[in-house]
Design a protein around this motif. Structure first.
Motif, PDB file in Angstrom:
ATOM      1  N   GLY A  19       0.413  -1.257  -0.093  1.00 32.32           N
ATOM      2  CA  GLY A  19      -0.198   0.366  -0.577  1.00 32.32           C
ATOM      3  C   GLY A  19       1.385   1.352   0.098  1.00 32.32           C
ATOM      4  O   GLY A  19       2.002   1.108  -0.576  1.00 32.32           O
ATOM      5  N   ARG A  20       0.319   2.761   0.192  1.00 29.67           N
ATOM      6  CA  ARG A  20       1.253   4.054  -0.393  1.00 29.67           C
ATOM      7  C   ARG A  20       0.502   3.750   1.256  1.00 29.67           C
ATOM      8  O   ARG A  20       1.446   5.831   1.690  1.00 29.67           O
ATOM      9  CB  ARG A  20      -0.085   4.782  -1.077  1.00 29.67           C
ATOM     10  CG  ARG A  20       0.035   3.959  -1.924  1.00 29.67           C
ATOM     11  CD  ARG A  20      -0.456   4.822  -2.747  1.00 29.67           C
ATOM     12  NE  ARG A  20      -1.836   6.075  -2.812  1.00 29.67           N
ATOM     13  CZ  ARG A  20      -2.471   7.017  -3.423  1.00 29.67           C
ATOM     14  NH1 ARG A  20      -2.897   6.358  -4.238  1.00 29.67           N
ATOM     15  NH2 ARG A  20      -3.265   7.044  -2.597  1.00 29.67           N
ATOM     16  N   THR A  21       1.210   3.611   2.264  1.00 28.03           N
ATOM     17  CA  THR A  21       0.561   4.076   3.873  1.00 28.03           C
ATOM     18  C   THR A  21       2.178   4.515   4.207  1.00 28.03           C
ATOM     19  O   THR A  21       3.319   3.764   3.750  1.00 28.03           O
ATOM     20  CB  THR A  21       0.729   3.113   4.793  1.00 28.03           C
ATOM     21  OG1 THR A  21      -0.220   1.858   4.496  1.00 28.03           O
ATOM     22  CG2 THR A  21       0.535   2.911   5.890  1.00 28.03           C
ATOM     23  N   GLY A  22       1.912   5.526   4.886  1.00 25.17           N
ATOM     24  CA  GLY A  22       3.413   5.953   4.811  1.00 25.17           C
ATOM     25  C   GLY A  22       4.056   7.112   3.761  1.00 25.17           C
ATOM     26  O   GLY A  22       5.225   7.795   3.963  1.00 25.17           O
ATOM     27  N   SER A  23       3.240   7.125   2.458  1.00 28.31           N
ATOM     28  CA  SER A  23       3.887   8.275   1.433  1.00 28.31           C
ATOM     29  C   SER A  23       3.987   9.697   1.898  1.00 28.31           C
ATOM     30  O   SER A  23       2.392  10.506   2.404  1.00 28.31           O
ATOM     31  CB  SER A  23       2.741   8.092   0.601  1.00 28.31           C
ATOM     32  OG  SER A  23       3.112   6.648  -0.018  1.00 28.31           O
ATOM     33  N   SER A  24       5.211  10.059   1.460  1.00 31.16           N
ATOM     34  CA  SER A  24       4.918  11.816   1.980  1.00 31.16           C
ATOM     35  C   SER A  24       4.301  12.438   0.858  1.00 31.16           C
ATOM     36  O   SER A  24       3.715  12.618  -0.257  1.00 31.16           O
ATOM     37  CB  SER A  24       6.278  11.920   1.745  1.00 31.16           C
ATOM     38  OG  SER A  24       7.715  11.762   2.438  1.00 31.16           O
ATOM     39  N   ALA A  25       3.773  13.462   1.226  1.00 30.99           N
ATOM     40  CA  ALA A  25       2.496  14.605   0.866  1.00 30.99           C
ATOM     41  C   ALA A  25       3.696  15.428  -0.200  1.00 30.99           C
ATOM     42  O   ALA A  25       4.951  16.162  -0.043  1.00 30.99           O
ATOM     43  CB  ALA A  25       1.797  15.365   1.585  1.00 30.99           C
ATOM     44  N   LEU A  73       0.014  18.799  -1.719  1.00 34.77           N
ATOM     45  CA  LEU A  73      -0.290  18.119  -1.037  1.00 34.77           C
ATOM     46  C   LEU A  73      -0.777  16.508  -1.486  1.00 34.77           C
ATOM     47  O   LEU A  73      -1.328  16.142  -0.368  1.00 34.77           O
ATOM     48  CB  LEU A  73      -1.030  18.845  -0.345  1.00 34.77           C
ATOM     49  CG  LEU A  73      -0.295  20.195   1.047  1.00 34.77           C
ATOM     50  CD1 LEU A  73      -1.493  20.750   1.616  1.00 34.77           C
ATOM     51  CD2 LEU A  73       0.920  19.770   1.158  1.00 34.77           C
ATOM     52  N   GLY A  74      -0.415  16.330  -2.129  1.00 35.71           N
ATOM     53  CA  GLY A  74      -1.258  14.936  -2.405  1.00 35.71           C
ATOM     54  C   GLY A  74      -0.452  13.643  -2.504  1.00 35.71           C
ATOM     55  O   GLY A  74       1.339  13.731  -2.367  1.00 35.71           O
ATOM     56  N   ARG A  75      -0.716  13.446  -1.788  1.00 35.32           N
ATOM     57  CA  ARG A  75      -0.022  11.547  -1.306  1.00 35.32           C
ATOM     58  C   ARG A  75      -0.309  10.841  -2.688  1.00 35.32           C
ATOM     59  O   ARG A  75       0.096   9.536  -2.719  1.00 35.32           O
ATOM     60  CB  ARG A  75      -0.442  10.901  -0.643  1.00 35.32           C
ATOM     61  CG  ARG A  75       0.274  11.802   0.741  1.00 35.32           C
ATOM     62  CD  ARG A  75      -0.878  11.365   2.563  1.00 35.32           C
ATOM     63  NE  ARG A  75      -0.377  12.209   2.715  1.00 35.32           N
ATOM     64  CZ  ARG A  75       1.259  12.225   4.189  1.00 35.32           C
ATOM     65  NH1 ARG A  75       1.698  12.157   3.595  1.00 35.32           N
ATOM     66  NH2 ARG A  75       0.096  13.645   5.206  1.00 35.32           N
ATOM     67  N   PHE A  76      -1.069  10.916  -3.710  1.00 35.72           N
ATOM     68  CA  PHE A  76      -0.886   9.507  -4.693  1.00 35.72           C
ATOM     69  C   PHE A  76       0.027   9.744  -5.934  1.00 35.72           C
ATOM     70  O   PHE A  76       0.883  10.512  -5.619  1.00 35.72           O
ATOM     71  CB  PHE A  76      -2.020  10.733  -5.969  1.00 35.72           C
ATOM     72  CG  PHE A  76      -1.923  11.708  -6.051  1.00 35.72           C
ATOM     73  CD1 PHE A  76      -0.933  11.427  -7.822  1.00 35.72           C
ATOM     74  CD2 PHE A  76      -3.097  12.951  -5.704  1.00 35.72           C
ATOM     75  CE1 PHE A  76      -1.246  13.205  -7.899  1.00 35.72           C
ATOM     76  CE2 PHE A  76      -2.093  14.437  -5.985  1.00 35.72           C
ATOM     77  CZ  PHE A  76      -1.772  14.238  -7.408  1.00 35.72           C
ATOM     78  N   SER A  92      -3.319  17.989   3.842  1.00 34.62           N
ATOM     79  CA  SER A  92      -3.006  17.277   3.085  1.00 34.62           C
ATOM     80  C   SER A  92      -3.340  16.122   2.764  1.00 34.62           C
ATOM     81  O   SER A  92      -4.480  15.562   3.575  1.00 34.62           O
ATOM     82  CB  SER A  92      -1.337  16.892   3.754  1.00 34.62           C
ATOM     83  OG  SER A  92      -1.479  16.019   4.966  1.00 34.62           O
ATOM     84  N   GLU A  93      -3.347  15.081   1.744  1.00 32.49           N
ATOM     85  CA  GLU A  93      -4.437  14.439   1.702  1.00 32.49           C
ATOM     86  C   GLU A  93      -4.294  13.157   1.877  1.00 32.49           C
ATOM     87  O   GLU A  93      -2.616  13.030   2.519  1.00 32.49           O
ATOM     88  CB  GLU A  93      -4.141  14.044  -0.237  1.00 32.49           C
ATOM     89  CG  GLU A  93      -4.751  12.345  -0.237  1.00 32.49           C
ATOM     90  CD  GLU A  93      -4.223  11.666  -1.852  1.00 32.49           C
ATOM     91  OE1 GLU A  93      -4.990  11.285  -2.852  1.00 32.49           O
ATOM     92  OE2 GLU A  93      -3.173  12.489  -2.340  1.00 32.49           O
ATOM     93  N   THR A  94      -5.350  12.515   2.870  1.00 33.66           N
ATOM     94  CA  THR A  94      -4.934  11.054   4.035  1.00 33.66           C
ATOM     95  C   THR A  94      -5.426  10.223   2.936  1.00 33.66           C
ATOM     96  O   THR A  94      -5.782  10.142   1.831  1.00 33.66           O
ATOM     97  CB  THR A  94      -6.090  11.609   5.100  1.00 33.66           C
ATOM     98  OG1 THR A  94      -7.690  11.555   4.149  1.00 33.66           O
ATOM     99  CG2 THR A  94      -5.741  12.269   5.497  1.00 33.66           C
ATOM    100  N   LEU A  95      -5.171   8.923   3.477  1.00 30.98           N
ATOM    101  CA  LEU A  95      -4.621   7.699   2.742  1.00 30.98           C
ATOM    102  C   LEU A  95      -5.261   7.196   3.672  1.00 30.98           C
ATOM    103  O   LEU A  95      -5.972   7.111   5.097  1.00 30.98           O
ATOM    104  CB  LEU A  95      -3.649   6.788   3.150  1.00 30.98           C
ATOM    105  CG  LEU A  95      -2.710   8.099   1.898  1.00 30.98           C
ATOM    106  CD1 LEU A  95      -0.953   6.425   2.444  1.00 30.98           C
ATOM    107  CD2 LEU A  95      -2.908   8.129   0.243  1.00 30.98           C
TER     108      LEU A  95
END
Length: 84
Positions: A2-8, A13-16, A81-84
């Motif tokens: 998954g993308r857990t811990g992805s920086s914004a 401020l997207g984490r995509f 910022s985007e939350t996952l």
């Protein structure tokens, strides 16, 4: 994985998944909110945008969140910022 811990991304401020080094967004990841900076704005401190902030006591760059402009946190700590 998954993308857990992805920086914004410091601009949107997207984490995509996107190239954060080439991001030119003028809006935050939500597509509605204007971000506080762009690639041509005042020179914000890149380290300030990181999770641990800037520790350079002689840093000459601006310590403001690239997303909302707060002096209390950087992009990684911004509530916009985007939350996952």
């Amino acid at each position: 994985a998954g993308r857990t811990g992805s920086s914004a991304c410091a601009l949107c401020l997207g984490r995509f998944c996107h190239n954060i080094h080439k991001c030119t967004a003028e809006l935050l990841w939500d597509g509605c909110t204007k971000n506080h900076c762009n690639r041509n704005s005042a020179e914000l401190c890149y380290d300030w945008q990181r999770p641990n902030g800037c520790t350079n006591t002689s840093c000459s760059h601006v310590h403001e969140c690239s997303g909302c402009g707060s002096k209390e946190h950087g992009a990684q700590g911004c509530s916009l910022s985007e939350t996952l």
